[in-house]
Design a protein around this motif. Sequence first.
Motif, PDB file in Angstrom:
ATOM      1  N   GLY A 424      10.683-120.961 -96.879  1.00 22.37           N
ATOM      2  CA  GLY A 424      10.049-121.557 -98.053  1.00 22.37           C
ATOM      3  C   GLY A 424       8.537-121.495 -97.942  1.00 22.37           C
ATOM      4  N   GLY A 425       7.876-122.624 -98.205  1.00 23.55           N
ATOM      5  CA  GLY A 425       6.421-122.669 -98.100  1.00 23.55           C
ATOM      6  C   GLY A 425       5.931-122.421 -96.691  1.00 23.55           C
ATOM      7  N   HIS A 426       6.735-122.804 -95.697  1.00 22.41           N
ATOM      8  CA  HIS A 426       6.346-122.563 -94.311  1.00 22.41           C
ATOM      9  C   HIS A 426       6.301-121.075 -93.978  1.00 22.41           C
ATOM     10  N   GLY A 427       7.027-120.270 -94.728  1.00 26.40           N
ATOM     11  CA  GLY A 427       7.026-118.838 -94.460  1.00 26.40           C
ATOM     12  C   GLY A 427       5.750-118.155 -94.891  1.00 26.40           C
ATOM     13  N   PHE A 428       4.945-118.853 -95.673  1.00 22.54           N
ATOM     14  CA  PHE A 428       3.728-118.262 -96.237  1.00 22.54           C
ATOM     15  C   PHE A 428       2.484-118.619 -95.431  1.00 22.54           C
ATOM     16  N   VAL A 429       2.602-119.546 -94.505  1.00 22.19           N
ATOM     17  CA  VAL A 429       1.431-120.017 -93.770  1.00 22.19           C
ATOM     18  C   VAL A 429       1.470-119.524 -92.326  1.00 22.19           C
ATOM     19  N   LYS A 430       0.292-119.469 -91.705  1.00 26.69           N
ATOM     20  CA  LYS A 430       0.179-118.926 -90.360  1.00 26.69           C
ATOM     21  C   LYS A 430       0.620-119.901 -89.279  1.00 26.69           C
ATOM     22  N   GLU A 431       0.972-121.120 -89.665  1.00 23.17           N
ATOM     23  CA  GLU A 431       1.500-122.060 -88.691  1.00 23.17           C
ATOM     24  C   GLU A 431       2.798-121.533 -88.083  1.00 23.17           C
ATOM     25  N   HIS A 432       3.533-120.774 -88.862  1.00 27.77           N
ATOM     26  CA  HIS A 432       4.770-120.155 -88.398  1.00 27.77           C
ATOM     27  C   HIS A 432       4.551-118.641 -88.289  1.00 27.77           C
ATOM     28  N   PRO A 433       5.135-117.989 -87.286  1.00 31.62           N
ATOM     29  CA  PRO A 433       4.849-116.563 -87.044  1.00 31.62           C
ATOM     30  C   PRO A 433       5.588-115.591 -87.956  1.00 31.62           C
ATOM     31  N   VAL A 434       6.473-116.083 -88.812  1.00 31.84           N
ATOM     32  CA  VAL A 434       7.307-115.174 -89.597  1.00 31.84           C
ATOM     33  C   VAL A 434       6.475-114.334 -90.549  1.00 31.84           C
ATOM     34  N   GLU A 435       5.405-114.899 -91.103  1.00 32.41           N
ATOM     35  CA  GLU A 435       4.576-114.103 -92.025  1.00 32.41           C
ATOM     36  C   GLU A 435       3.936-112.922 -91.286  1.00 32.41           C
ATOM     37  N   ARG A 436       3.581-113.125 -90.002  1.00 29.70           N
ATOM     38  CA  ARG A 436       3.007-112.030 -89.225  1.00 29.70           C
ATOM     39  C   ARG A 436       4.070-110.981 -88.933  1.00 29.70           C
ATOM     40  N   TRP A 437       5.260-111.410 -88.595  1.00 26.18           N
ATOM     41  CA  TRP A 437       6.336-110.456 -88.315  1.00 26.18           C
ATOM     42  C   TRP A 437       6.688-109.648 -89.554  1.00 26.18           C
ATOM     43  N   TYR A 438       6.630-110.285 -90.721  1.00 23.89           N
ATOM     44  CA  TYR A 438       6.900-109.568 -91.971  1.00 23.89           C
ATOM     45  C   TYR A 438       5.852-108.486 -92.193  1.00 23.89           C
ATOM     46  N   ARG A 439       4.574-108.815 -91.964  1.00 22.67           N
ATOM     47  CA  ARG A 439       3.520-107.805 -92.120  1.00 22.67           C
ATOM     48  C   ARG A 439       3.712-106.655 -91.139  1.00 22.67           C
ATOM     49  N   ASP A 440       4.098-106.984 -89.912  1.00 27.44           N
ATOM     50  CA  ASP A 440       4.318-105.943 -88.915  1.00 27.44           C
ATOM     51  C   ASP A 440       5.478-105.028 -89.293  1.00 27.44           C
ATOM     52  N   LEU A 441       6.563-105.611 -89.796  1.00 25.22           N
ATOM     53  CA  LEU A 441       7.746-104.813 -90.127  1.00 25.22           C
ATOM     54  C   LEU A 441       7.474-103.819 -91.256  1.00 25.22           C
ATOM     55  N   ARG A 442       6.506-104.088 -92.087  1.00 18.43           N
ATOM     56  CA  ARG A 442       6.176-103.152 -93.157  1.00 18.43           C
ATOM     57  C   ARG A 442       5.527-101.874 -92.619  1.00 18.43           C
ATOM     58  N   ALA A 443       5.075-101.905 -91.365  1.00 13.44           N
ATOM     59  CA  ALA A 443       4.442-100.720 -90.789  1.00 13.44           C
ATOM     60  C   ALA A 443       5.446 -99.647 -90.400  1.00 13.44           C
ATOM     61  N   VAL A 444       6.708-100.036 -90.206  1.00 13.63           N
ATOM     62  CA  VAL A 444       7.697 -99.116 -89.632  1.00 13.63           C
ATOM     63  C   VAL A 444       7.874 -97.862 -90.475  1.00 13.63           C
ATOM     64  N   GLY A 445       7.867 -98.006 -91.782  1.00 18.45           N
ATOM     65  CA  GLY A 445       8.115 -96.863 -92.652  1.00 18.45           C
ATOM     66  C   GLY A 445       6.908 -95.991 -92.918  1.00 18.45           C
ATOM     67  N   VAL A 446       5.708 -96.451 -92.535  1.00 16.74           N
ATOM     68  CA  VAL A 446       4.500 -95.686 -92.870  1.00 16.74           C
ATOM     69  C   VAL A 446       3.769 -95.151 -91.647  1.00 16.74           C
ATOM     70  N   MET A 447       4.050 -95.688 -90.481  1.00 19.84           N
ATOM     71  CA  MET A 447       3.339 -95.246 -89.281  1.00 19.84           C
ATOM     72  C   MET A 447       3.971 -93.989 -88.695  1.00 19.84           C
ATOM     73  N   GLU A 448       3.146 -93.072 -88.276  1.00 23.54           N
ATOM     74  CA  GLU A 448       3.592 -91.862 -87.592  1.00 23.54           C
ATOM     75  C   GLU A 448       2.785 -91.724 -86.303  1.00 23.54           C
ATOM     76  N   GLY A 449       3.446 -91.356 -85.232  1.00 21.97           N
ATOM     77  CA  GLY A 449       2.757 -91.222 -83.968  1.00 21.97           C
ATOM     78  C   GLY A 449       2.541 -92.586 -83.325  1.00 21.97           C
ATOM     79  N   VAL A 450       1.438 -92.749 -82.627  1.00 25.42           N
ATOM     80  CA  VAL A 450       0.987 -93.988 -81.987  1.00 25.42           C
ATOM     81  C   VAL A 450       1.802 -94.296 -80.729  1.00 25.42           C
ATOM     82  N   VAL A 451       3.112 -94.496 -80.884  1.00 25.99           N
ATOM     83  CA  VAL A 451       3.991 -94.796 -79.759  1.00 25.99           C
ATOM     84  C   VAL A 451       5.076 -93.725 -79.666  1.00 25.99           C
ATOM     85  N   MET A 452       5.667 -93.606 -78.485  1.00 28.23           N
ATOM     86  CA  MET A 452       6.690 -92.593 -78.282  1.00 28.23           C
ATOM     87  C   MET A 452       7.537 -92.982 -77.078  1.00 28.23           C
ATOM     88  N   VAL A 453       8.821 -92.634 -77.098  1.00 29.63           N
ATOM     89  CA  VAL A 453       9.697 -92.955 -75.962  1.00 29.63           C
ATOM     90  C   VAL A 453      10.184 -91.658 -75.320  1.00 29.63           C
TER      91      VAL A 453
END
Length: 453
Positions: A424-453
């Motif tokens: 809810g409202g807690h998901g929108f504020v930086k007090e909880h880390p979920v908003e940061r994880w959501y921003r990070d997950l959006r990178a998966v489809g657009v990033m190329e290179g950077v890391v490799m296994v």
Amino acid sequence: MSFMSSLRPGGRHGLSSRETRDPIGLAVAAVNRLAQSDLIDRVGLRKQTEHAVYSTTRNGFRAATAAGRTFARAGRRTSGARPAPAATRGVFDLTPTEDEQMLLDVVKELSAELLRPAAAEADDVCTAPAEVLAAAQELGLPGLGVPEALGGIMEERSAMAGTLVAEALAHGDMGLAVATLAPGAVATAIGLWGTEAQQQTYLPAFTGTDVPAAALTIAEPTVLFDPFTLSTTALRDGDGFVLDGVKSAVVRGAEAELFVVAAQLDGTPALFLVESGAEGLEVEADPSMGVRAAGLARLHLTGVRVGADALLGDSDGRAYRECVRLSRLAWCALAVGTGQAVLDYVKEYVNERQAFGEPISHRQSVAFMVADMAIELQAMRLLTWKAASRAARGQDFAREVGLARQLCTEKGMRIGLDGVQLLGGHGFVKEHPVERWYRDLRAVGVMEGVVMV
């Protein structure tokens, strides 16, 4: 149990004789180095540290790259080597081996004790804390893909181990995971495709005590970027090449000492080794929506001249195609780890959050949403692990990594979105880390290179 006490004594590097004979080897020797170090005892895990802060504007800094170290052309006197394909067990079994599980347990604890507490501040200042990078170095992560014959810790290809490590680190924070894994991507590329001279010149730096910052740069700041149609060019010039173009998503670009640069050569993408002291290199801050702790930057190449020995791999695109696939596989692993972090956090939240006298998890709409997150996450993990298993055995994994990337891109973002919605409202504020994880997950489809296994 702390990861300082999770290692077994006995044998070379604290291993039993069976483990030292195990061809996969993994990073157990490096794990023992960390266990004997007092680094973690010295680090105040929740201590506020001072950082060299990246500006929040696009033009926060723009300067020539640091001259960095001089990589000794003499290098080692051993022959070059390639990691051998992993042996198959003859059955469809994605269960980690005993040694893989041992490595995984240690990395998970490192992720929980160091990465997770440092993540919020690192995201704010767009810089990975020095103690996090030092811990990853002492653990031996930069050398995970380096053949044992060249001073590394692997006899077999490390795609499966690398996938497990990336997933575990991302459970702590994706941005910090990227920052710690970036040098290893360069070392792995040189281990897989480098000539004997290239391996002798560069790989010793990644297996020593002072590992250089290094970056695999494929992405470019263009709309609908296609990694197989690059704007950065490499023109043949006498006995070398001249590189021109702009690369984006360069991890720790301001401090990187070695780059693997993707450029179009004779109409085909190819990889080039470029040292930071090369004339014509310029780095520019480029803070992003997500993965901010990785300190992303842009790399400008203007008439950068490199020798013929800078070409990494072949010029017909085979090494480059495999590089792109292994990179996408790593991003899938990062998505799985971050998705698991969202699910773990959300489950605890909905079971504790009260509404109308009962936990909100008692409501079917909430329970079904959490269940869907768990189902999609497990599908992401299984596809990613299957692709990694085939890559480690040297089998064709193009189909598997394509399926994994499609699923991790779509469902990873959905898991992040649902996590924000469930808070809810807690998901929108930086007090909880979920908003940061959501921003990070959006990178998966657009990033190329950077890391490799």
